[in-house]
Scaffold this active site. Sequence first.
Site, PDB file in Angstrom:
ATOM      1  N   GLY A 165       4.731  -1.421   2.640  1.00 41.35           N
ATOM      2  CA  GLY A 165       4.012  -0.181   2.375  1.00 41.35           C
ATOM      3  C   GLY A 165       4.919   1.031   2.318  1.00 41.35           C
ATOM      4  O   GLY A 165       6.006   1.049   2.902  1.00 41.35           O
ATOM      5  N   HIS A 204       0.820  -1.217   0.000  1.00 43.85           N
ATOM      6  CA  HIS A 204       0.000   0.000   0.000  1.00 43.85           C
ATOM      7  C   HIS A 204       0.853   1.266   0.000  1.00 43.85           C
ATOM      8  O   HIS A 204       1.910   1.333   0.621  1.00 43.85           O
ATOM      9  CB  HIS A 204      -0.937   0.004   1.204  1.00 43.85           C
ATOM     10  CG  HIS A 204      -0.222  -0.010   2.529  1.00 43.85           C
ATOM     11  ND1 HIS A 204       0.157   1.144   3.181  1.00 43.85           N
ATOM     12  CD2 HIS A 204       0.182  -1.035   3.315  1.00 43.85           C
ATOM     13  CE1 HIS A 204       0.757   0.834   4.310  1.00 43.85           C
ATOM     14  NE2 HIS A 204       0.794  -0.482   4.420  1.00 43.85           N
ATOM     15  N   ASP A 205       0.402   2.257  -0.737  1.00 46.97           N
ATOM     16  CA  ASP A 205       1.000   3.595  -0.793  1.00 46.97           C
ATOM     17  C   ASP A 205       2.388   3.614  -1.428  1.00 46.97           C
ATOM     18  O   ASP A 205       3.095   4.614  -1.331  1.00 46.97           O
ATOM     19  CB  ASP A 205       1.073   4.233   0.604  1.00 46.97           C
ATOM     20  CG  ASP A 205      -0.283   4.354   1.257  1.00 46.97           C
ATOM     21  OD1 ASP A 205      -1.090   5.181   0.797  1.00 46.97           O
ATOM     22  OD2 ASP A 205      -0.554   3.605   2.218  1.00 46.97           O
TER      23      ASP A 205
END
Length: 256
Positions: A137, A119-120
């Site tokens: 992440g 994520h991100d």
Amino acid sequence: MIHESAIVDPSARLADDVTVGPWSLVGPDVEIGPGTIIEPHVVIRGPTRIGARNHIYQFSSIGEATPDLKYRNEPTRLVIGDDNVIRENVTIHRGTVQDRSETTIGDHNLIMAYAHIGHDSVLGNHTILVNNTALAGHVHIGDWAILSGYTLVHQFCKIGAHSFSGMGTAIGKDVPAYITVSGSPAEAKTINTEGLRRRGFSSEAISQLRRAFKILYRQGLTLDIALQRLETMLSETPEVQVLIDSIRASERGIVR
């Protein structure tokens, strides 16, 4: 172009020439650009935007929600650019509101089998993630970086442009531009000379970057003093500015 066994949500927006193979699923709030090929057994969940001429191979999971325990089903997204190749069993998760709310993949990237993009994370352009590379992440990967098979990258790390990791490298700090790293934990080995040659860097620029590497890693200098020495080289070698910028942008500290 959409196989009769594929499941495509009525709200998904697909360009007219998008191919969706058997047993693939395209969920709501997904947009796919022209010329993109989705092979069999692919799952794409939204909100996800996929650009033009991408090729996504079988059993990949694209745009799934992150397993981050802080995630509470907020409306985050995944954005993928153009001309990417995403091979078998790749997993790419959407962002979180704790960061950018977005995972971003640029253009012309090769993401090989079983790679994971957390994520991100942000991938630039022309990167290669070899089989089983895993990005936690919030990882940022610069243009033209290559991560060899089974490379592991800790959360919030930045991997500089034109850098290279050896097989099985465990990266827990930022990797400056142009640097080759390997080992667990990762150690800086040399400048990515072969990669720079393939991309048209001049012999003089490569020679000066090798000199910069020695100043940074081989002379026992503090980082501040090493950076001061590097800055004296800028009039001769503008490429060194990219190296300096990647170091100054570090928040976790650099591999050294």
